[in-house]
Scaffold this motif. Sequence first.
Motif, PDB file in Angstrom:
ATOM      1  N   LEU A 131      17.431   6.375   5.546  1.00 43.86           N
ATOM      2  CA  LEU A 131      16.528   7.251   6.294  1.00 43.86           C
ATOM      3  C   LEU A 131      15.762   6.473   7.352  1.00 43.86           C
ATOM      4  N   ALA A 132      15.367   5.245   7.018  1.00 45.02           N
ATOM      5  CA  ALA A 132      14.658   4.412   7.993  1.00 45.02           C
ATOM      6  C   ALA A 132      15.561   4.072   9.170  1.00 45.02           C
ATOM      7  N   ALA A 133      16.810   3.718   8.879  1.00 43.65           N
ATOM      8  CA  ALA A 133      17.760   3.399   9.949  1.00 43.65           C
ATOM      9  C   ALA A 133      18.024   4.617  10.826  1.00 43.65           C
ATOM     10  N   ALA A 134      18.164   5.787  10.189  1.00 45.73           N
ATOM     11  CA  ALA A 134      18.388   7.017  10.948  1.00 45.73           C
ATOM     12  C   ALA A 134      17.203   7.314  11.854  1.00 45.73           C
ATOM     13  N   GLY A 135      15.985   7.068  11.366  1.00 39.92           N
ATOM     14  CA  GLY A 135      14.797   7.297  12.176  1.00 39.92           C
ATOM     15  C   GLY A 135      14.780   6.408  13.405  1.00 39.92           C
ATOM     16  N   GLU A 136      15.162   5.150  13.241  1.00 41.05           N
ATOM     17  CA  GLU A 136      15.201   4.237  14.386  1.00 41.05           C
ATOM     18  C   GLU A 136      16.248   4.683  15.408  1.00 41.05           C
ATOM     19  N   LEU A 137      17.405   5.110  14.915  1.00 41.93           N
ATOM     20  CA  LEU A 137      18.470   5.541  15.828  1.00 41.93           C
ATOM     21  C   LEU A 137      18.115   6.849  16.523  1.00 41.93           C
ATOM     22  N   ALA A 138      17.327   7.693  15.853  1.00 37.14           N
ATOM     23  CA  ALA A 138      16.936   8.966  16.468  1.00 37.14           C
ATOM     24  C   ALA A 138      16.183   8.722  17.771  1.00 37.14           C
ATOM     25  N   GLY A 139      15.434   7.612  17.813  1.00 33.87           N
ATOM     26  CA  GLY A 139      14.714   7.279  19.048  1.00 33.87           C
ATOM     27  C   GLY A 139      15.630   6.954  20.200  1.00 33.87           C
ATOM     28  N   LEU A 140      16.892   6.658  19.889  1.00 29.12           N
ATOM     29  CA  LEU A 140      17.883   6.388  20.940  1.00 29.12           C
ATOM     30  C   LEU A 140      18.765   7.609  21.199  1.00 29.12           C
ATOM     31  N   GLY A 141      18.423   8.722  20.565  1.00 31.87           N
ATOM     32  CA  GLY A 141      19.199   9.942  20.767  1.00 31.87           C
ATOM     33  C   GLY A 141      20.395  10.087  19.859  1.00 31.87           C
ATOM     34  N   VAL A 142      20.426   9.293  18.776  1.00 37.56           N
ATOM     35  CA  VAL A 142      21.559   9.333  17.846  1.00 37.56           C
ATOM     36  C   VAL A 142      21.224  10.245  16.673  1.00 37.56           C
ATOM     37  N   GLU A 143      22.075  11.212  16.407  1.00 37.33           N
ATOM     38  CA  GLU A 143      21.888  12.115  15.274  1.00 37.33           C
ATOM     39  C   GLU A 143      22.598  11.553  14.053  1.00 37.33           C
ATOM     40  N   THR A 144      21.977  11.667  12.882  1.00 40.47           N
ATOM     41  CA  THR A 144      22.600  11.246  11.624  1.00 40.47           C
ATOM     42  C   THR A 144      22.814  12.467  10.747  1.00 40.47           C
ATOM     43  N   LEU A 145      24.030  12.620  10.254  1.00 40.65           N
ATOM     44  CA  LEU A 145      24.376  13.721   9.362  1.00 40.65           C
ATOM     45  C   LEU A 145      24.564  13.166   7.963  1.00 40.65           C
ATOM     46  N   PHE A 146      23.663  13.507   7.056  1.00 43.89           N
ATOM     47  CA  PHE A 146      23.757  13.040   5.682  1.00 43.89           C
ATOM     48  C   PHE A 146      24.610  14.005   4.860  1.00 43.89           C
ATOM     49  N   GLY A 147      25.526  13.441   4.081  1.00 40.85           N
ATOM     50  CA  GLY A 147      26.335  14.248   3.176  1.00 40.85           C
ATOM     51  C   GLY A 147      27.460  15.025   3.832  1.00 40.85           C
ATOM     52  N   ALA A 148      27.771  14.722   5.093  1.00 46.89           N
ATOM     53  CA  ALA A 148      28.873  15.426   5.760  1.00 46.89           C
ATOM     54  C   ALA A 148      30.185  15.098   5.065  1.00 46.89           C
ATOM     55  N   THR A 149      31.029  16.083   4.899  1.00 44.32           N
ATOM     56  CA  THR A 149      32.322  15.893   4.236  1.00 44.32           C
ATOM     57  C   THR A 149      33.497  16.000   5.198  1.00 44.32           C
ATOM     58  N   GLU A 150      33.223  16.432   6.420  1.00 44.90           N
ATOM     59  CA  GLU A 150      34.267  16.554   7.435  1.00 44.90           C
ATOM     60  C   GLU A 150      33.790  15.895   8.718  1.00 44.90           C
ATOM     61  N   PRO A 151      34.710  15.442   9.575  1.00 42.43           N
ATOM     62  CA  PRO A 151      34.306  14.839  10.845  1.00 42.43           C
ATOM     63  C   PRO A 151      33.525  15.853  11.689  1.00 42.43           C
ATOM     64  N   PRO A 152      32.462  15.432  12.333  1.00 36.00           N
ATOM     65  CA  PRO A 152      31.703  16.361  13.191  1.00 36.00           C
ATOM     66  C   PRO A 152      32.588  16.955  14.282  1.00 36.00           C
ATOM     67  N   ALA A 153      32.307  18.174  14.649  1.00 37.69           N
ATOM     68  CA  ALA A 153      33.096  18.844  15.685  1.00 37.69           C
ATOM     69  C   ALA A 153      32.929  18.139  17.023  1.00 37.69           C
ATOM     70  N   GLY A 154      34.023  18.043  17.744  1.00 38.85           N
ATOM     71  CA  GLY A 154      33.968  17.538  19.112  1.00 38.85           C
ATOM     72  C   GLY A 154      34.069  16.033  19.266  1.00 38.85           C
ATOM     73  N   ILE A 155      34.220  15.303  18.158  1.00 39.13           N
ATOM     74  CA  ILE A 155      34.285  13.848  18.327  1.00 39.13           C
ATOM     75  C   ILE A 155      35.633  13.443  18.909  1.00 39.13           C
ATOM     76  N   THR A 156      35.615  12.400  19.711  1.00 38.96           N
ATOM     77  CA  THR A 156      36.843  11.894  20.322  1.00 38.96           C
ATOM     78  C   THR A 156      37.234  10.528  19.776  1.00 38.96           C
ATOM     79  N   ARG A 157      36.306   9.916  19.029  1.00 37.89           N
ATOM     80  CA  ARG A 157      36.577   8.598  18.449  1.00 37.89           C
ATOM     81  C   ARG A 157      35.717   8.434  17.201  1.00 37.89           C
ATOM     82  N   LEU A 158      36.287   7.776  16.183  1.00 31.86           N
ATOM     83  CA  LEU A 158      35.532   7.493  14.970  1.00 31.86           C
ATOM     84  C   LEU A 158      35.559   5.980  14.741  1.00 31.86           C
ATOM     85  N   VAL A 159      34.389   5.387  14.583  1.00 34.10           N
ATOM     86  CA  VAL A 159      34.287   3.955  14.306  1.00 34.10           C
ATOM     87  C   VAL A 159      33.889   3.791  12.843  1.00 34.10           C
ATOM     88  N   THR A 160      34.777   3.171  12.078  1.00 36.90           N
ATOM     89  CA  THR A 160      34.510   2.976  10.656  1.00 36.90           C
ATOM     90  C   THR A 160      34.091   1.542  10.381  1.00 36.90           C
TER      91      THR A 160
END
Length: 459
Positions: free
Chosen positions: A40-69
């Motif tokens: 949650l702390a890491a997600a909060g820091e990234l939110a300041g850069l405009g990055v959304e965090t999805l907790f508990g997602a079971t499928e790839p978010p819609a519209g993504i063109t690349r996934l970095v694992t």
Amino acid sequence: MTSLTCVAGLGVSGTAVARALAERGERVVVVEAVEGERQLAAAGELAGLGVETLFGATEPPAGITRLVTTGWAPHHPMIAAALAAGVEVIGEVELAWRLRPAQAAPWLALTGTNGKTTAVRMLTAILLAAGRKAVAVGNVGLPVVRAVAEPYDALAVELSSFQLHWSSTLAPHAAAVLNLAPDHLDWHGSMEEYAAAKARIYERAGTVIYNADDPEAARLAAPYPGAVGFTLRVPRSGQLGVVEDLLVDRAFVDDPVEAAEELATLADVRPFAPHNVANALAAAALARSLGVPSEAVRRGLRDFVPDPHRLSHVDRIGEVDYIDDSKATNPHAAAAALASYRSIVWVAGGQLKGADVDELVREAAPRLRGVVLLGVDRGRIAEAVARHAPNVPVVDIADRETGAMERVVAEAARLASPGDTVLLSPSGASLDMFANYPARGEAFARAVRELRLRREHDR
């Protein structure tokens, strides 16, 4: 609309990837399974850069063109769904390679089943001794995606099979394979797939370096003419090796046929063990490929400080040595440790991750004086001991609490005689009982210290 990258995982590497992409102005979304305090702390820091965090997602978010694992397996539902949808899936290391600027520092990369972290830290010490601004990155140290943005002279890159699986365009200045034995088969699915992932390190490497004493590593290097081998024997032309008590180079010299250059002595390798000499030779070969002089190799090896839990000497009590090799999380690593001592009370067990221990026990049987087992897969080791060392006493510690280590050490001390080594070299991962392998090693060291206090109190 700009492309959307999904980052899988909010660990150290995943957070670094999301930050690096966001700072470049790219659209990023992160998926994370665990909604803990750190995440949650890491997600909060990234939110300041405009990055959304999805907790508990079971499928790839819609519209993504690349996934970095950052280490998720191909059969993970999120990864499998992304691949099925035609989304490009890459790893953090591959992304870092693509993001590196013009005139970026050369990569000296290495992989192997065991010894990677020791070898990459030896390499870093050698580069620093040569006056090069260098850092250990990849599967250890600084995330590569951060390091490529800094003005280093060289990057010492430790690569796991997971990272190599998701890499396709890496072209290191030089690449080494230390050894190859079954590991992470639950992740890769088979030994063939595991070996294929390791082999990717060579595909675009400027110089191929391999362990000539390891048949599987030699097999991976065989397709590459001019590959440089390292060996614990006297080296042939084009190899690094050992002559009496000297580490010598017959590859990166003006006349490899007639000349050899002394790099260091066996006494410069710490802790001394055959597999650590091999690590030193691999590190030396990588450094020499970049033109590092021999005196820097010796100075770097002398400056190198071994990491904890790698053949660390904990104490000597009653003429019995207690050694912490908790980092040995697979049979190949344990085999190297067991080969380093003549008379052993072996502390083993944990999660074998699908690996077979039969050959390990068969090879070690003549040196075993006793075995103390703990952890979820201890029964499989007990069966192998019964087959190959039926006269060796075995103590089974069924307790799964972390406090069980006190019992383990007490039983090992009971089995040990003067001149023996009590060796914690588990051959398995630690997560069935401990937070990680350092926690397992620290529990062992605490139990040994408590043993000493009890012995002194009883005098």
